[in-house]
Motif scaffolding. Structure first.
Motif, PDB file in Angstrom:
ATOM      1  N   ASN A   3      -2.155 -46.297  37.336  1.00 16.22           N
ATOM      2  CA  ASN A   3      -2.599 -47.060  38.561  1.00 16.22           C
ATOM      3  C   ASN A   3      -2.654 -45.494  39.599  1.00 16.22           C
ATOM      4  OD1 ASN A   3       0.137 -45.551  38.586  1.00 16.22           O
ATOM      5  ND2 ASN A   3       1.535 -47.514  38.632  1.00 16.22           N
ATOM      6  N   LEU A   4      -2.375 -46.023  40.527  1.00 14.32           N
ATOM      7  CA  LEU A   4      -2.858 -44.778  42.264  1.00 14.32           C
ATOM      8  C   LEU A   4      -1.863 -43.629  41.537  1.00 14.32           C
ATOM      9  CD1 LEU A   4      -2.395 -46.863  45.641  1.00 14.32           C
ATOM     10  CD2 LEU A   4      -4.652 -46.507  42.918  1.00 14.32           C
ATOM     11  N   ALA A   5      -0.902 -43.869  41.412  1.00 11.21           N
ATOM     12  CA  ALA A   5       0.483 -42.241  40.930  1.00 11.21           C
ATOM     13  C   ALA A   5      -0.522 -41.662  39.648  1.00 11.21           C
ATOM     14  CB  ALA A   5       1.579 -42.716  40.353  1.00 11.21           C
ATOM     15  N   ASN A   6      -0.730 -42.616  38.444  1.00 10.48           N
ATOM     16  CA  ASN A   6      -1.074 -41.999  37.232  1.00 10.48           C
ATOM     17  C   ASN A   6      -3.153 -41.007  37.737  1.00 10.48           C
ATOM     18  OD1 ASN A   6      -0.327 -44.159  35.978  1.00 10.48           O
ATOM     19  ND2 ASN A   6       0.006 -42.720  35.136  1.00 10.48           N
ATOM     20  N   TYR A   7      -3.638 -42.003  38.288  1.00  9.40           N
ATOM     21  CA  TYR A   7      -5.137 -41.453  38.639  1.00  9.40           C
ATOM     22  C   TYR A   7      -5.020 -39.759  39.807  1.00  9.40           C
ATOM     23  CZ  TYR A   7      -8.969 -40.158  41.655  1.00  9.40           C
ATOM     24  OH  TYR A   7      -9.750 -39.644  42.534  1.00  9.40           O
ATOM     25  N   ILE A   8      -3.991 -39.250  40.489  1.00  5.34           N
ATOM     26  CA  ILE A   8      -3.357 -37.697  41.509  1.00  5.34           C
ATOM     27  C   ILE A   8      -3.039 -37.297  40.221  1.00  5.34           C
ATOM     28  CG2 ILE A   8      -1.840 -37.275  42.979  1.00  5.34           C
ATOM     29  CD1 ILE A   8      -2.148 -39.940  44.715  1.00  5.34           C
ATOM     30  N   SER A  79       0.368 -37.334  46.710  1.00  7.50           N
ATOM     31  CA  SER A  79      -0.373 -36.971  47.011  1.00  7.50           C
ATOM     32  C   SER A  79      -0.687 -35.592  48.180  1.00  7.50           C
ATOM     33  CB  SER A  79      -1.731 -37.596  48.469  1.00  7.50           C
ATOM     34  OG  SER A  79      -1.617 -38.873  48.213  1.00  7.50           O
ATOM     35  N   GLY A  80       0.874 -35.052  48.483  1.00  4.88           N
ATOM     36  CA  GLY A  80       0.823 -33.901  49.852  1.00  4.88           C
ATOM     37  C   GLY A  80       0.998 -32.753  48.593  1.00  4.88           C
ATOM     38  N   ALA A 255      -1.862 -52.851  46.356  1.00  2.72           N
ATOM     39  CA  ALA A 255      -3.219 -52.881  44.817  1.00  2.72           C
ATOM     40  C   ALA A 255      -2.096 -51.471  44.719  1.00  2.72           C
ATOM     41  CB  ALA A 255      -3.721 -51.874  46.531  1.00  2.72           C
ATOM     42  N   PHE A 256      -0.852 -51.901  44.794  1.00  2.00           N
ATOM     43  CA  PHE A 256      -0.398 -51.051  43.476  1.00  2.00           C
ATOM     44  C   PHE A 256      -0.081 -51.251  42.547  1.00  2.00           C
ATOM     45  CE2 PHE A 256       0.455 -48.409  47.380  1.00  2.00           C
ATOM     46  CZ  PHE A 256       1.246 -47.058  47.311  1.00  2.00           C
ATOM     47  N   SER A 257      -0.500 -52.445  41.980  1.00  2.00           N
ATOM     48  CA  SER A 257      -0.503 -53.578  41.240  1.00  2.00           C
ATOM     49  C   SER A 257      -2.165 -52.867  40.180  1.00  2.00           C
ATOM     50  CB  SER A 257       0.181 -54.595  41.348  1.00  2.00           C
ATOM     51  OG  SER A 257      -1.080 -55.084  42.058  1.00  2.00           O
ATOM     52  N   TRP A 258      -3.104 -53.003  41.382  1.00  2.00           N
ATOM     53  CA  TRP A 258      -4.307 -52.923  40.344  1.00  2.00           C
ATOM     54  C   TRP A 258      -4.257 -51.538  39.044  1.00  2.00           C
ATOM     55  CZ3 TRP A 258      -7.956 -53.188  45.698  1.00  2.00           C
ATOM     56  CH2 TRP A 258      -7.281 -54.495  46.416  1.00  2.00           C
ATOM     57  N   ARG A 259      -4.940 -52.273  37.983  1.00  2.00           N
ATOM     58  CA  ARG A 259      -4.828 -50.626  37.606  1.00  2.00           C
ATOM     59  C   ARG A 259      -6.238 -50.173  37.646  1.00  2.00           C
ATOM     60  NH1 ARG A 259      -0.130 -50.791  35.271  1.00  2.00           N
ATOM     61  NH2 ARG A 259      -0.282 -50.438  37.792  1.00  2.00           N
ATOM     62  N   VAL A 260      -6.066 -48.960  36.719  1.00  2.00           N
ATOM     63  CA  VAL A 260      -6.739 -47.742  37.483  1.00  2.00           C
ATOM     64  C   VAL A 260      -7.553 -47.268  36.111  1.00  2.00           C
ATOM     65  CG1 VAL A 260      -7.330 -45.160  38.331  1.00  2.00           C
ATOM     66  CG2 VAL A 260      -5.918 -47.194  39.566  1.00  2.00           C
ATOM     67  N   VAL A 261      -8.548 -47.077  35.694  1.00  2.00           N
ATOM     68  CA  VAL A 261      -8.761 -46.161  34.132  1.00  2.00           C
ATOM     69  C   VAL A 261      -9.820 -45.259  34.908  1.00  2.00           C
ATOM     70  CG1 VAL A 261     -11.267 -47.828  33.750  1.00  2.00           C
ATOM     71  CG2 VAL A 261     -10.119 -46.394  32.556  1.00  2.00           C
ATOM     72  N   GLY A 262      -9.970 -43.510  34.331  1.00  2.00           N
ATOM     73  CA  GLY A 262     -10.773 -42.779  34.879  1.00  2.00           C
ATOM     74  C   GLY A 262     -10.488 -42.638  36.832  1.00  2.00           C
TER      75      GLY A 262
END
Length: 375
Positions: A3-8, A79-80, A255-262
């Protein structure tokens, strides 16, 4: 699933000069704008890491009216502390609320590179006022927050006159981003590189057929989860991308439930049954009512929900079945024309749900029969 946290964590060590802005960065900015930056960046700019430090020091309220409030505060901390985001300058924070003429507006600007800015517009919170204003989009293309968004974009674009412009928002913020871009002055519109609409409602048919809209439409990127409801309101001329969510039903709007890859969301190839159902229902319902009927329904529905001093949908949820006497009392107070408009609207929605549910299921059954060879 990421998710967003993993992306960061994954992309956090690379600056925007090495890895350019992408759709996940855009949703991060679109979520951070929900935070209360008042007193920090109205007249100056501060890097994200300093804002995070101030947020902790000042013990800013985490339970603002947003279903993802705690996640957004955590996003600020993540982010910070990342190389990618921590030195991004945040400026020109603006926030306005008005209950009498329903309006909620919030925006800020992120300067994420020496010659690039991201203008983020805040979406809807959990208050009845915020959602009433959202519903008014079905009546008018020029609601107060849209007009504020256009003025805000022109202001910051003139301030950062040497910068490329990226714009975005989540929920109503996505609608505001498109509206502001469409109504920007010509020289500003030329500098807009991309607009990110994250599950935001659409516009009237007249709006998306206008020459001003056509000038920007090829730069609009719209993302909706597989069970989108908000994003299916009104018309969309641009193609939308369906993203995978870990949640169900309306909660996929988070949007925190949206799955992210790369560096992107997980995209789904085909419209889902629930998206087709919501899209047909909403469009046919709105097209089947006059503007006066829509206004009467919106005013009446929110007057009924607010009975007893309720401010948010959470207030309604907590009250549970205790709401029923208050709602009956409120319904009896409204005038006969409003009662008729409300009951006609509910009846039409019920009929459309039955009709469209049957048609979509029938179409799906035929498709499966062809695939299996069963006729």
């Amino acid at each position: 699933m990421n998710n967003l946290a993993n992306y960061i964590k994954w992309r956090g060590d690379l600056g925007f000069d090495i890895s350019p802005l992408n759709e996940v960065d855009a949703i991060i900015f679109s979520e951070l704008v929900y935070l209360d930056f008042s007193g920090y960046t109205e007249k100056t700019s501060l890097p994200l890491y300093k804002i995070n430090n101030l947020y902790i020091k000042d013990k800013r309220e985490q339970n603002f009216y947003n279903m993802a409030a705690k996640d957004i505060v955590k996003l600020l901390a993540q982010s910070g502390s990342s190389d990618r985001f921590k030195n991004i300058a945040v400026s020109d924070y603006a926030a306005y609320d008005c209950d009498d003429n329903p309006m909620q507006f919030g925006a800020c600007t992120f300067k994420f590179d020496s010659d690039k800015i991201f203008v983020a517009f805040r979406g809807t919170d959990n208050t009845l006022t915020g959602w009433k204003e959202d519903c008014m989009i079905a009546v008018s293309d020029n609601i107060p927050s849209q007009l504020n968004a256009a003025a805000y974009l022109n202001m910051v674009a003139n301030k950062y006159s040497d910068c490329e412009i990226y714009i975005g928002g989540h929920s109503k913020g996505g609608n505001l981003a498109i509206y502001a871009a469409v109504n920007a002055f010509a020289e500003i519109k030329d500098r807009i590189k991309a607009v990110y609409n994250n599950d935001g409602p659409g516009f009237s048919k007249e709006f998306i057929e206008s020459a001003q809209y056509k000038e920007i439409s090829d730069r609009i990127n719209t993302f909706v989860p597989q069970s989108s409801f908000v994003g299916m309101l009104l018309e969309h001329d641009e193609d939308y991308i369906i993203v995978k969510s870990a949640n169900h039903s309306f909660w996929q709007h988070d949007a925190f439930s949206w799955r992210v890859v790369g560096n992107h969301f997980i995209h789904l190839d085909e419209d889902t049954k629930s998206i087709r159902f919501a899209e047909k229902n909403m469009k046919e319902l709105i097209n089947g009512l006059t503007n006066e009927q829509k206004k009467q329904i919106i005013d009446s529905a929110f007057e009924i929900m607010a009975e007893g001093g309720k401010i948010t949908f959470e207030d309604i949820r907590k009250a549970g079945i205790k709401n029923i006497p208050d709602m009956i009392k409120a319904f009896n107070k409204i005038d006969d024309n409003s009662k008729k408009a409300l009951t006609d609207g509910i009846t039409l929605l019920a009929k459309l749900s039955i009709k469209n549910g049957y048609e979509i299921n029938k179409h799906e059954s035929k498709s499966k029969s062809k695939e299996t060879g069963i006729v």
